[in-house]
Design a protein around this motif. Sequence first.
Motif, PDB file in Angstrom:
ATOM      1  N   MET A 190       0.841  -1.191   0.000  1.00 44.22           N
ATOM      2  CA  MET A 190       0.000   0.000   0.000  1.00 44.22           C
ATOM      3  C   MET A 190       0.878   1.244   0.000  1.00 44.22           C
ATOM      4  O   MET A 190       1.884   1.281   0.677  1.00 44.22           O
ATOM      5  CB  MET A 190      -0.893   0.033   1.233  1.00 44.22           C
ATOM      6  N   ARG A 191       0.415   2.229  -0.716  1.00 42.73           N
ATOM      7  CA  ARG A 191       1.168   3.475  -0.822  1.00 42.73           C
ATOM      8  C   ARG A 191       0.380   4.632  -0.239  1.00 42.73           C
ATOM      9  O   ARG A 191      -0.854   4.649  -0.284  1.00 42.73           O
ATOM     10  CB  ARG A 191       1.473   3.778  -2.283  1.00 42.73           C
ATOM     11  N   LYS A 192       1.107   5.606   0.281  1.00 46.04           N
ATOM     12  CA  LYS A 192       0.497   6.834   0.786  1.00 46.04           C
ATOM     13  C   LYS A 192      -0.165   7.561  -0.379  1.00 46.04           C
ATOM     14  O   LYS A 192       0.403   7.652  -1.468  1.00 46.04           O
ATOM     15  CB  LYS A 192       1.574   7.709   1.413  1.00 46.04           C
ATOM     16  N   LEU A 193      -1.369   8.087  -0.141  1.00 44.96           N
ATOM     17  CA  LEU A 193      -2.073   8.796  -1.201  1.00 44.96           C
ATOM     18  C   LEU A 193      -1.403  10.142  -1.473  1.00 44.96           C
ATOM     19  O   LEU A 193      -1.059  10.873  -0.539  1.00 44.96           O
ATOM     20  CB  LEU A 193      -3.536   9.015  -0.807  1.00 44.96           C
TER      21      LEU A 193
ATOM     22  N   LYS B 225      -9.658   2.550   2.133  1.00 49.01           N
ATOM     23  CA  LYS B 225      -8.280   2.997   2.338  1.00 49.01           C
ATOM     24  C   LYS B 225      -7.940   2.931   3.826  1.00 49.01           C
ATOM     25  O   LYS B 225      -8.823   2.860   4.669  1.00 49.01           O
ATOM     26  CB  LYS B 225      -8.091   4.439   1.838  1.00 49.01           C
ATOM     27  N   HIS B 226      -6.660   2.991   4.154  1.00 54.15           N
ATOM     28  CA  HIS B 226      -6.201   2.899   5.544  1.00 54.15           C
ATOM     29  C   HIS B 226      -5.760   4.258   6.076  1.00 54.15           C
ATOM     30  O   HIS B 226      -4.898   4.903   5.481  1.00 54.15           O
ATOM     31  CB  HIS B 226      -5.034   1.922   5.658  1.00 54.15           C
TER      32      HIS B 226
ATOM     33  N   THR C 109       0.268  14.183   3.416  1.00 59.33           N
ATOM     34  CA  THR C 109       1.304  13.561   2.600  1.00 59.33           C
ATOM     35  C   THR C 109       2.585  13.421   3.424  1.00 59.33           C
ATOM     36  O   THR C 109       3.619  13.011   2.898  1.00 59.33           O
ATOM     37  CB  THR C 109       1.593  14.364   1.304  1.00 59.33           C
TER      38      THR C 109
ATOM     39  N   THR D  11       4.523  12.080   7.273  1.00 62.33           N
ATOM     40  CA  THR D  11       4.878  10.748   7.769  1.00 62.33           C
ATOM     41  C   THR D  11       4.189  10.358   9.070  1.00 62.33           C
ATOM     42  O   THR D  11       4.250   9.197   9.469  1.00 62.33           O
ATOM     43  CB  THR D  11       6.406  10.658   8.009  1.00 62.33           C
TER      44      THR D  11
ATOM     45  N   PHE E 213      -1.515   9.980   7.843  1.00 64.02           N
ATOM     46  CA  PHE E 213      -1.719   9.890   6.395  1.00 64.02           C
ATOM     47  C   PHE E 213      -2.714   8.786   6.068  1.00 64.02           C
ATOM     48  O   PHE E 213      -3.128   8.012   6.935  1.00 64.02           O
ATOM     49  CB  PHE E 213      -0.393   9.674   5.664  1.00 64.02           C
TER      50      PHE E 213
ATOM     51  N   ARG F  49      -3.355   5.637   3.210  1.00 65.52           N
ATOM     52  CA  ARG F  49      -2.700   4.838   2.180  1.00 65.52           C
ATOM     53  C   ARG F  49      -3.703   3.847   1.589  1.00 65.52           C
ATOM     54  O   ARG F  49      -4.703   3.500   2.215  1.00 65.52           O
ATOM     55  CB  ARG F  49      -1.466   4.127   2.719  1.00 65.52           C
TER      56      ARG F  49
ATOM     57  N   GLU G  89      -4.287   0.966  -2.113  1.00 68.53           N
ATOM     58  CA  GLU G  89      -3.837   0.387  -3.377  1.00 68.53           C
ATOM     59  C   GLU G  89      -4.354   1.238  -4.535  1.00 68.53           C
ATOM     60  O   GLU G  89      -5.478   1.725  -4.498  1.00 68.53           O
ATOM     61  CB  GLU G  89      -4.372  -1.043  -3.529  1.00 68.53           C
TER      62      GLU G  89
END
Length: 183
Positions: A1-4, A23-24, A134, A136, A139, A141, A143
Amino acid sequence: MRKLPRAFYDRDTVEVAQDLLGKHLVHRVGGVERVGRIVEVEAYLGPHDLAAHSSKGLTDRTRIMFGPPGHAYVYLIYGMHSCMNIVTQAEGHASAVLLRALEPVANVELRTQGPGLLCKAMDIDRTQNGFDLTGTELFVRGEANASRIAIVKRPRIGVDYAGHWARRLLRFYEKGNPFVSRV
């Protein structure tokens, strides 16, 4: 999973609200990552939406809503419960998505069915107001090609004062998910 990325939030608020489902939400606290899957949200469409905080205009409280997309708008209700929104669309539009419920994924011990309970369980309070999503620490995240989920559309909760805006179908939740605050 990537950060949006910021571009995810810089779109139509209703689209962002529906796309946030599944989303998470991640909040890193003291080296621990608290994670909850977003299962219920409400869209607030800007100053013309009488249920939106921005309908009162630019104030110290709503300043974040009028800012750039992809920031957390966290406020206090009833003098004791924090609620988290995600600012959407272009700067100055003053629209946002309220996070109403999460399905616990990792390191979330308390109930998450309702915006105040969600924030308490995720250790989110007004100190996160204005956080860049965006970054750390706080946030969202997900798929890029996540599978589609069945979405239910209902009127928002607790905005009866907003006239016809109270009846608009701007609350979205994942059909059949037991962590939704109200069905």
